[in-house]
Design an enzyme around this catalytic site. Sequence first.
Site, short mmCIF file in Angstrom:
data_model
loop_
_atom_site.label_atom_id
_atom_site.label_comp_id
_atom_site.label_asym_id
_atom_site.label_seq_id
_atom_site.Cartn_x
_atom_site.Cartn_y
_atom_site.Cartn_z
N ASP A 76 1.07 -2.91 12.17
CA ASP A 76 0.71 -3.62 10.87
C ASP A 76 1.16 -5.12 10.76
O ASP A 76 1.74 -5.49 9.68
CB ASP A 76 0.93 -2.96 9.75
CG ASP A 76 0.21 -3.20 8.52
OD1 ASP A 76 -0.84 -3.55 8.58
OD2 ASP A 76 0.84 -2.92 7.33
N LYS A 87 13.19 0.17 -1.27
CA LYS A 87 11.70 0.46 -1.25
C LYS A 87 11.54 1.76 -1.76
O LYS A 87 12.05 2.93 -1.28
CB LYS A 87 11.27 0.36 0.20
CG LYS A 87 9.61 0.59 0.22
CD LYS A 87 9.50 0.31 1.60
CE LYS A 87 7.82 0.58 1.86
NZ LYS A 87 7.50 0.18 3.29
N GLY A 135 0.82 -1.35 -0.01
CA GLY A 135 0.17 0.21 -0.05
C GLY A 135 0.92 1.29 -0.06
O GLY A 135 0.28 2.36 -0.51
N MET A 136 2.10 1.14 0.47
CA MET A 136 3.01 2.51 0.50
C MET A 136 4.00 2.45 -0.37
O MET A 136 4.57 3.56 -0.50
CB MET A 136 3.15 2.60 2.07
CG MET A 136 1.94 2.83 3.27
SD MET A 136 2.69 2.95 4.74
CE MET A 136 1.19 3.18 5.50
#
Length: 294
Positions: A139, A41, A22-23
């Site tokens: 999370d 990332k 999602g990020m």
Amino acid sequence: MASTGELIAGRYRIAARLGRGGMGTVWRAQDELLGRDVAVKELHVDTGLSELDAERQRERTLREARSVAQVKHPGILVLHDVVRHDEQPWLVMELIDGCSLADRVTANGPLTPAEAARIGLALLAALRAAHAAGVLHRDLKPANVLLESGTDRVVLSDFGIAQVAGQTTLTRTGAFVGSPEYTAPERMSGRHTGPESDLWSLGVLLCASVEGESPFHRDSVAGVLHAVVVDEIRPPQSAGPLLPVVRGLLERDPERRFGADETERALRDFLAQEGLPTVAHTPAPAPAAPRRRG
């Protein structure tokens, strides 16, 4: 978005995409200075965001870096560097040769209670280290748990929405940040959260590991929220001897929920009764491929 062959920050050569979350998107890259493979990332950039929300996205990436940098533990993914490329921050991380727990369950089916218990113990140790450093993961889910091929190592990743003691919580306007199926009811209700919220997520993860999906899986986000906060909780019978641990972790009242000590003791006792080691090990699906979720 980055592309294969692109050089990031003059040093990291993109080789292949490993995962998308999602990020951000995570890529396998070659560190041309040190001659080693790493995971990088890339932050997702929504061109429709206001400058304020775009800055919040960038801050969320830097928050992940700060969170991980505070915790030193073999069960937590190592952060090597933070660099800027095209005005966006990128995280440079250790590359895990293996798969995520989510991929393992999808490829090979649910785990046995013993496999789940050993992974649970490894994650509990990583959470203890994070909590001792004042970091809440917030999370914990199978996609954020990495299983290294050929070793017993279980690695907790993705601290993108972690909360660090003394820092203001970041939110995204009009959206829930996190994975509702794995989120503790007190956080859903906007109440104060602490380490016990991560332990709730561990309980959900144990259920999903032995059943193939979480007990709060529903067809809509509203249905998930209702299941987490209101519905009767029905842990899967496939948990077998883990049912007492799961029930203790999935207690909606944080003060009655199993703590880390109770959870560790129960998991170790179960494995001892089975005559099994307490070090996590589970085979990765074949062929194993380097994985790192965004």
